[in-house]
Design an enzyme around this catalytic site. Structure first.
Site, PDB file in Angstrom:
ATOM      1  CG  HIS A  66      40.478 -21.251  43.634  1.00  0.00           C
ATOM      2  ND1 HIS A  66      41.182 -20.246  44.234  1.00  0.00           N
ATOM      3  CD2 HIS A  66      41.130 -21.546  42.472  1.00  0.00           C
ATOM      4  CE1 HIS A  66      42.239 -19.944  43.483  1.00  0.00           C
ATOM      5  NE2 HIS A  66      42.229 -20.720  42.401  1.00  0.00           N
ATOM      6  CD  GLU A  69      39.189 -20.873  47.285  1.00  0.00           C
ATOM      7  OE1 GLU A  69      38.735 -19.780  46.880  1.00  0.00           O
ATOM      8  OE2 GLU A  69      40.370 -21.230  47.095  1.00  0.00           O
ATOM      9  NE  ARG A 124      44.453 -23.637  43.390  1.00  0.00           N
ATOM     10  CZ  ARG A 124      44.530 -22.508  44.081  1.00  0.00           C
ATOM     11  NH1 ARG A 124      43.914 -22.380  45.236  1.00  0.00           N
ATOM     12  NH2 ARG A 124      45.218 -21.488  43.612  1.00  0.00           N
ATOM     13  CG  HIS A 194      39.740 -16.502  46.101  1.00  0.00           C
ATOM     14  ND1 HIS A 194      40.344 -17.491  45.376  1.00  0.00           N
ATOM     15  CD2 HIS A 194      39.592 -15.456  45.245  1.00  0.00           C
ATOM     16  CE1 HIS A 194      40.547 -17.081  44.134  1.00  0.00           C
ATOM     17  NE2 HIS A 194      40.096 -15.843  44.025  1.00  0.00           N
ATOM     18  CD  GLU A 268      42.215 -15.989  49.690  1.00  0.00           C
ATOM     19  OE1 GLU A 268      41.489 -16.933  50.041  1.00  0.00           O
ATOM     20  OE2 GLU A 268      42.865 -15.989  48.620  1.00  0.00           O
TER      21      GLU A 268
HETATM   22  O1  0X9 Z   1      46.117 -18.667  45.237  1.00  0.00           O
HETATM   23  C1  0X9 Z   1      45.116 -17.990  44.968  1.00  0.00           C
HETATM   24  O2  0X9 Z   1      44.648 -17.905  43.848  1.00  0.00           O
HETATM   25  C2  0X9 Z   1      44.432 -17.195  46.078  1.00  0.00           C
HETATM   26  N1  0X9 Z   1      44.409 -17.923  47.310  1.00  0.00           N
HETATM   27  S1  0X9 Z   1      43.504 -19.283  47.466  1.00  0.00           S
HETATM   28  O3  0X9 Z   1      43.853 -19.942  48.716  1.00  0.00           O
HETATM   29  N2  0X9 Z   1      41.973 -18.882  47.586  1.00  0.00           N
HETATM   30  O4  0X9 Z   1      43.689 -20.111  46.307  1.00  0.00           O
HETATM   31  C3  0X9 Z   1      45.190 -15.900  46.297  1.00  0.00           C
HETATM   32  C4  0X9 Z   1      45.252 -14.998  45.108  1.00  0.00           C
HETATM   33  C5  0X9 Z   1      46.017 -13.747  45.399  1.00  0.00           C
HETATM   34  N3  0X9 Z   1      46.230 -13.000  44.218  1.00  0.00           N
HETATM   35  C6  0X9 Z   1      45.522 -11.892  43.948  1.00  0.00           C
HETATM   36  N4  0X9 Z   1      44.691 -11.431  44.808  1.00  0.00           N
HETATM   37  N5  0X9 Z   1      45.719 -11.294  42.809  1.00  0.00           N
HETATM   38 ZN    ZN Z   2      40.783 -19.327  45.997  1.00  0.00          ZN
END
Ligand code: 0X9
Ligand code: ZN
Length: 301
Positions: A66, A69, A124, A194, A268
Protein backbone atom coordinates in the site's frame (compact mmCIF):
# COMPACT_ATOMS: atom_id res chain seq x y z
CA UNK A 1 25.90 3.84 1.35
CA UNK A 2 27.38 5.21 4.56
CA UNK A 3 25.38 8.35 3.93
CA UNK A 4 22.13 6.55 3.24
CA UNK A 5 19.53 7.61 5.72
CA UNK A 6 17.60 4.79 7.34
CA UNK A 7 15.77 7.06 9.71
CA UNK A 8 14.22 9.12 6.95
CA UNK A 9 11.63 8.25 4.35
CA UNK A 10 13.35 7.82 1.01
CA UNK A 11 11.88 8.42 -2.40
CA UNK A 12 11.87 5.64 -4.95
CA UNK A 13 14.89 6.89 -6.92
CA UNK A 14 16.95 6.76 -3.75
CA UNK A 15 15.71 3.32 -2.76
CA UNK A 16 16.46 1.82 -6.16
CA UNK A 17 19.99 3.26 -6.11
CA UNK A 18 20.39 1.88 -2.60
CA UNK A 19 19.47 -1.64 -3.76
CA UNK A 20 22.29 -1.51 -6.31
CA UNK A 21 24.76 -0.03 -3.84
CA UNK A 22 24.13 -2.48 -1.05
CA UNK A 23 24.40 -5.46 -3.40
CA UNK A 24 27.72 -4.05 -4.67
CA UNK A 25 29.00 -3.43 -1.16
CA UNK A 26 28.20 -6.94 0.11
CA UNK A 27 28.57 -9.13 -2.99
CA UNK A 28 28.90 -12.35 -0.98
CA UNK A 29 25.87 -11.69 1.14
CA UNK A 30 23.43 -9.68 -0.97
CA UNK A 31 22.24 -9.97 -4.53
CA UNK A 32 19.64 -8.01 -6.41
CA UNK A 33 17.03 -9.83 -8.48
CA UNK A 34 14.47 -8.29 -10.79
CA UNK A 35 11.14 -10.10 -10.43
CA UNK A 36 9.12 -8.05 -12.89
CA UNK A 37 8.14 -4.56 -13.92
CA UNK A 38 5.31 -2.37 -12.68
CA UNK A 39 2.37 -0.98 -14.61
CA UNK A 40 4.44 2.13 -15.38
CA UNK A 41 7.42 -0.07 -16.35
CA UNK A 42 9.54 0.47 -13.29
CA UNK A 43 11.80 -2.47 -12.43
CA UNK A 44 10.76 -4.50 -9.36
CA UNK A 45 13.94 -5.48 -7.53
CA UNK A 46 14.18 -7.69 -4.53
CA UNK A 47 17.25 -8.22 -2.40
CA UNK A 48 18.33 -11.76 -1.65
CA UNK A 49 20.21 -11.74 1.63
CA UNK A 50 22.01 -14.79 2.99
CA UNK A 51 24.95 -17.14 2.58
CA UNK A 52 23.21 -20.27 1.30
CA UNK A 53 24.38 -21.25 -2.16
CA UNK A 54 21.10 -22.69 -3.19
CA UNK A 55 18.39 -21.31 -1.00
CA UNK A 56 16.90 -24.27 0.82
CA UNK A 57 15.23 -22.29 3.57
CA UNK A 58 13.90 -18.89 2.80
CA UNK A 59 11.67 -16.16 4.13
CA UNK A 60 9.87 -13.80 1.78
CA UNK A 61 9.29 -10.27 3.04
CA UNK A 62 7.45 -7.51 1.24
CA UNK A 63 6.95 -3.90 2.16
CA UNK A 64 4.90 -1.15 0.61
CA UNK A 65 2.03 -3.07 -0.99
CA UNK A 66 0.00 0.00 0.00
CA UNK A 67 1.56 3.21 -1.26
CA UNK A 68 0.90 5.58 1.64
CA UNK A 69 2.18 3.26 4.38
CA UNK A 70 5.68 4.74 4.31
CA UNK A 71 6.95 3.17 7.52
CA UNK A 72 6.71 -0.22 5.81
CA UNK A 73 9.41 0.33 3.10
CA UNK A 74 11.45 2.10 5.78
CA UNK A 75 11.40 -1.15 7.75
CA UNK A 76 12.51 -3.30 4.80
CA UNK A 77 15.48 -0.98 4.31
CA UNK A 78 16.24 -1.10 8.02
CA UNK A 79 16.13 -4.89 8.00
CA UNK A 80 18.66 -5.15 5.17
CA UNK A 81 20.91 -2.59 6.85
CA UNK A 82 20.87 -4.53 10.14
CA UNK A 83 21.44 -7.87 8.42
CA UNK A 84 24.43 -6.61 6.41
CA UNK A 85 25.91 -4.58 9.27
CA UNK A 86 25.73 -7.33 11.88
CA UNK A 87 26.52 -10.41 9.80
CA UNK A 88 29.82 -11.81 11.08
CA UNK A 89 29.54 -9.72 14.24
CA UNK A 90 26.28 -10.62 15.91
CA UNK A 91 26.04 -14.31 16.71
CA UNK A 92 22.35 -14.77 16.04
CA UNK A 93 22.39 -12.85 12.75
CA UNK A 94 25.44 -14.75 11.54
CA UNK A 95 23.83 -18.08 12.34
CA UNK A 96 20.58 -17.00 10.76
CA UNK A 97 22.09 -15.80 7.49
CA UNK A 98 24.26 -18.90 7.21
CA UNK A 99 21.22 -21.13 7.07
CA UNK A 100 18.38 -18.92 5.91
CA UNK A 101 17.82 -16.73 2.86
CA UNK A 102 15.73 -13.60 3.03
CA UNK A 103 13.99 -12.34 -0.07
CA UNK A 104 13.19 -8.72 0.63
CA UNK A 105 11.04 -6.68 -1.68
CA UNK A 106 11.51 -3.14 -0.33
CA UNK A 107 8.61 -1.57 -2.24
CA UNK A 108 5.98 -3.80 -3.83
CA UNK A 109 3.70 -1.06 -5.12
CA UNK A 110 6.36 1.20 -6.64
CA UNK A 111 4.12 3.27 -8.93
CA UNK A 112 1.77 4.01 -6.06
CA UNK A 113 4.70 4.90 -3.82
CA UNK A 114 6.05 7.34 -6.41
CA UNK A 115 2.55 8.83 -6.65
CA UNK A 116 2.48 9.47 -2.88
CA UNK A 117 5.73 11.43 -3.23
CA UNK A 118 4.67 13.42 -6.26
CA UNK A 119 0.90 13.88 -6.37
CA UNK A 120 -1.18 12.44 -3.53
CA UNK A 121 0.37 11.51 -0.19
CA UNK A 122 -2.69 9.44 0.79
CA UNK A 123 -2.73 7.18 -2.30
CA UNK A 124 -3.15 3.46 -1.50
CA UNK A 125 -3.61 1.41 -4.69
CA UNK A 126 -1.36 0.83 -7.68
CA UNK A 127 -1.61 3.08 -10.76
CA UNK A 128 -3.16 0.83 -13.37
CA UNK A 129 -6.01 1.95 -15.54
CA UNK A 130 -8.10 -1.17 -15.91
CA UNK A 131 -11.65 0.09 -16.10
CA UNK A 132 -13.74 2.29 -18.34
CA UNK A 133 -14.14 4.78 -15.53
CA UNK A 134 -11.92 7.72 -14.69
CA UNK A 135 -10.74 5.90 -11.58
CA UNK A 136 -7.21 4.61 -11.39
CA UNK A 137 -5.74 1.82 -9.33
CA UNK A 138 -6.30 -1.67 -7.99
CA UNK A 139 -5.78 -2.57 -4.34
CA UNK A 140 -2.94 -5.07 -4.69
CA UNK A 141 -3.88 -6.63 -1.35
CA UNK A 142 -7.24 -7.61 -2.89
CA UNK A 143 -5.82 -8.87 -6.18
CA UNK A 144 -4.34 -12.23 -5.14
CA UNK A 145 -5.97 -15.44 -6.24
CA UNK A 146 -7.64 -16.44 -3.00
CA UNK A 147 -11.42 -16.03 -2.67
CA UNK A 148 -10.84 -13.16 -5.07
CA UNK A 149 -13.24 -10.20 -4.97
CA UNK A 150 -15.58 -11.47 -2.30
CA UNK A 151 -15.62 -10.33 1.33
CA UNK A 152 -14.02 -6.95 2.19
CA UNK A 153 -13.34 -6.13 -1.43
CA UNK A 154 -15.09 -4.23 -4.21
CA UNK A 155 -15.56 -4.69 -7.93
CA UNK A 156 -15.99 -0.92 -8.36
CA UNK A 157 -12.90 0.66 -9.87
CA UNK A 158 -13.33 3.82 -7.81
CA UNK A 159 -13.22 1.93 -4.52
CA UNK A 160 -10.12 2.03 -2.32
CA UNK A 161 -10.39 -1.76 -2.06
CA UNK A 162 -10.98 -2.44 -5.76
CA UNK A 163 -10.01 -6.05 -6.51
CA UNK A 164 -9.10 -5.41 -10.16
CA UNK A 165 -10.64 -6.96 -13.29
CA UNK A 166 -9.36 -10.47 -12.43
CA UNK A 167 -7.23 -12.25 -9.85
CA UNK A 168 -3.57 -11.47 -10.54
CA UNK A 169 -4.58 -8.95 -13.19
CA UNK A 170 -1.91 -6.55 -11.95
CA UNK A 171 1.70 -6.83 -13.02
CA UNK A 172 2.89 -6.24 -9.47
CA UNK A 173 0.72 -9.06 -8.08
CA UNK A 174 1.77 -11.38 -10.88
CA UNK A 175 5.48 -10.73 -10.31
CA UNK A 176 5.23 -11.53 -6.60
CA UNK A 177 2.99 -14.56 -7.09
CA UNK A 178 5.26 -15.96 -9.81
CA UNK A 179 8.37 -15.50 -7.70
CA UNK A 180 6.76 -17.24 -4.74
CA UNK A 181 5.41 -20.07 -6.91
CA UNK A 182 8.87 -20.56 -8.44
CA UNK A 183 10.46 -20.80 -4.99
CA UNK A 184 7.65 -22.47 -3.12
CA UNK A 185 9.72 -25.44 -1.85
CA UNK A 186 12.16 -23.17 -0.03
CA UNK A 187 9.90 -20.42 1.28
CA UNK A 188 8.99 -21.26 4.87
CA UNK A 189 7.56 -17.93 5.90
CA UNK A 190 5.81 -14.98 4.28
CA UNK A 191 5.83 -11.61 6.02
CA UNK A 192 3.99 -8.57 4.74
CA UNK A 193 4.42 -5.14 6.30
CA UNK A 194 1.68 -2.52 6.48
CA UNK A 195 0.64 0.33 8.70
CA UNK A 196 -1.05 1.36 10.87
CA UNK A 197 -2.76 -0.20 13.96
CA UNK A 198 -0.02 -2.06 15.86
CA UNK A 199 -1.24 -5.55 15.08
CA UNK A 200 0.28 -8.85 14.13
CA UNK A 201 -2.17 -10.79 11.98
CA UNK A 202 -2.24 -14.31 10.66
CA UNK A 203 -4.73 -16.18 8.38
CA UNK A 204 -7.47 -16.20 7.71
CA UNK A 205 -8.64 -12.89 6.50
CA UNK A 206 -11.20 -14.19 4.00
CA UNK A 207 -13.15 -16.16 6.60
CA UNK A 208 -13.80 -16.07 10.33
CA UNK A 209 -13.05 -19.80 10.43
CA UNK A 210 -9.84 -20.60 12.23
CA UNK A 211 -6.88 -21.74 10.14
CA UNK A 212 -5.89 -25.41 10.53
CA UNK A 213 -2.67 -24.36 12.25
CA UNK A 214 -4.28 -21.59 14.27
CA UNK A 215 -2.80 -22.71 17.59
CA UNK A 216 0.74 -22.67 16.33
CA UNK A 217 0.30 -19.35 14.51
CA UNK A 218 -1.11 -17.89 17.69
CA UNK A 219 1.89 -19.10 19.71
CA UNK A 220 4.35 -17.65 17.20
CA UNK A 221 2.47 -14.34 17.11
CA UNK A 222 2.34 -14.16 20.89
CA UNK A 223 6.09 -14.67 21.17
CA UNK A 224 6.78 -12.12 18.43
CA UNK A 225 4.59 -9.50 20.06
CA UNK A 226 6.28 -10.23 23.39
CA UNK A 227 9.69 -9.62 21.81
CA UNK A 228 8.47 -6.45 20.12
CA UNK A 229 6.97 -4.98 23.28
CA UNK A 230 10.05 -5.70 25.35
CA UNK A 231 11.87 -2.68 23.94
CA UNK A 232 9.50 0.27 24.36
CA UNK A 233 6.36 -1.37 25.76
CA UNK A 234 4.52 -0.70 22.50
CA UNK A 235 1.06 -2.24 22.69
CA UNK A 236 0.34 -4.75 19.96
CA UNK A 237 -2.66 -6.96 19.49
CA UNK A 238 -2.49 -10.20 17.55
CA UNK A 239 -4.84 -12.81 16.15
CA UNK A 240 -6.59 -14.04 13.01
CA UNK A 241 -6.88 -11.17 10.53
CA UNK A 242 -10.64 -11.37 9.93
CA UNK A 243 -11.63 -10.96 13.57
CA UNK A 244 -8.66 -8.84 14.70
CA UNK A 245 -8.75 -6.15 11.99
CA UNK A 246 -11.50 -6.93 9.45
CA UNK A 247 -12.22 -9.51 6.75
CA UNK A 248 -10.56 -9.17 3.36
CA UNK A 249 -10.38 -11.46 0.37
CA UNK A 250 -7.58 -11.66 -2.17
CA UNK A 251 -4.87 -10.73 0.32
CA UNK A 252 -1.29 -11.80 -0.22
CA UNK A 253 -0.98 -13.37 3.23
CA UNK A 254 -4.01 -15.66 2.82
CA UNK A 255 -2.81 -16.60 -0.65
CA UNK A 256 0.68 -17.48 0.62
CA UNK A 257 -0.78 -19.53 3.46
CA UNK A 258 -3.09 -21.45 1.13
CA UNK A 259 -0.09 -22.10 -1.15
CA UNK A 260 1.36 -24.04 1.78
CA UNK A 261 3.62 -21.45 3.41
CA UNK A 262 3.11 -22.35 7.03
CA UNK A 263 4.11 -19.09 8.65
CA UNK A 264 2.24 -16.24 7.05
CA UNK A 265 2.04 -12.99 8.98
CA UNK A 266 0.93 -9.44 8.33
CA UNK A 267 2.27 -6.61 10.45
CA UNK A 268 0.36 -3.41 10.92
CA UNK A 269 3.14 -1.18 12.23
CA UNK A 270 2.83 2.01 14.30
CA UNK A 271 0.96 3.92 15.31
CA UNK A 272 -2.62 3.53 16.52
CA UNK A 273 -3.98 6.58 14.72
CA UNK A 274 -2.41 9.68 16.27
CA UNK A 275 -0.41 10.22 13.09
CA UNK A 276 -1.70 7.19 11.19
CA UNK A 277 -0.09 6.86 7.76
CA UNK A 278 1.81 10.12 8.39
CA UNK A 279 4.07 8.67 11.06
CA UNK A 280 6.79 11.30 11.64
CA UNK A 281 10.38 10.50 10.79
CA UNK A 282 11.56 10.74 14.38
CA UNK A 283 9.59 7.53 15.08
CA UNK A 284 11.17 5.47 12.30
CA UNK A 285 14.13 4.26 14.31
CA UNK A 286 12.24 2.99 17.35
CA UNK A 287 9.53 1.45 15.18
CA UNK A 288 12.09 -0.41 13.09
CA UNK A 289 14.07 -1.57 16.11
CA UNK A 290 11.09 -3.13 17.84
CA UNK A 291 9.80 -4.62 14.58
CA UNK A 292 13.21 -6.17 14.03
CA UNK A 293 12.84 -8.05 17.32
CA UNK A 294 9.44 -9.40 16.30
CA UNK A 295 10.72 -10.41 12.87
CA UNK A 296 13.70 -12.24 14.32
CA UNK A 297 11.43 -13.97 16.80
CA UNK A 298 9.32 -15.39 13.95
CA UNK A 299 12.48 -16.59 12.20
CA UNK A 300 13.46 -18.71 15.10
CA UNK A 301 10.62 -21.10 14.27
O1 0X9 B 1 -6.80 -3.79 4.36
C1 0X9 B 1 -5.67 -4.29 4.28
O2 0X9 B 1 -5.22 -4.75 3.25
C2 0X9 B 1 -4.79 -4.34 5.52
N1 0X9 B 1 -4.92 -3.16 6.32
S1 0X9 B 1 -4.38 -1.71 5.77
O3 0X9 B 1 -4.86 -0.66 6.66
N2 0X9 B 1 -2.79 -1.68 5.86
O4 0X9 B 1 -4.78 -1.54 4.40
C3 0X9 B 1 -5.20 -5.54 6.36
C4 0X9 B 1 -5.06 -6.86 5.69
C5 0X9 B 1 -5.49 -7.99 6.57
N3 0X9 B 1 -5.53 -9.20 5.85
C6 0X9 B 1 -4.58 -10.14 5.99
N4 0X9 B 1 -3.64 -9.98 6.85
N5 0X9 B 1 -4.64 -11.20 5.25
ZN1 ZN C 1 -1.78 -1.74 4.09
Amino acid sequence: NRRYSYSKYNKWEKIVAWTANIAAKYPKLVSRIQIGTTTEERPMYLLKVGKQRSAKNAIFIDCGIHAREWISPAFCQWFVKEATKTYGKDKLMTKLLNSLTFYILPVLNIDGYVWTWTADRMWRKNRSNSSNTNCIGTDLNRNFDVQWCSIGSSNKACSEVYCGPAAESEKETKAVANFIRNNIQSIKAYLSFHSYSQMLLYPYSYTYELAPTHEELNDVAKAAVGALSSLYRTNYTYGPAASTIYPTSGSSADWAYDKGIKYSFTFELRDRGKYGFLLPEYLIKSTCKETMLATLSIKRQ
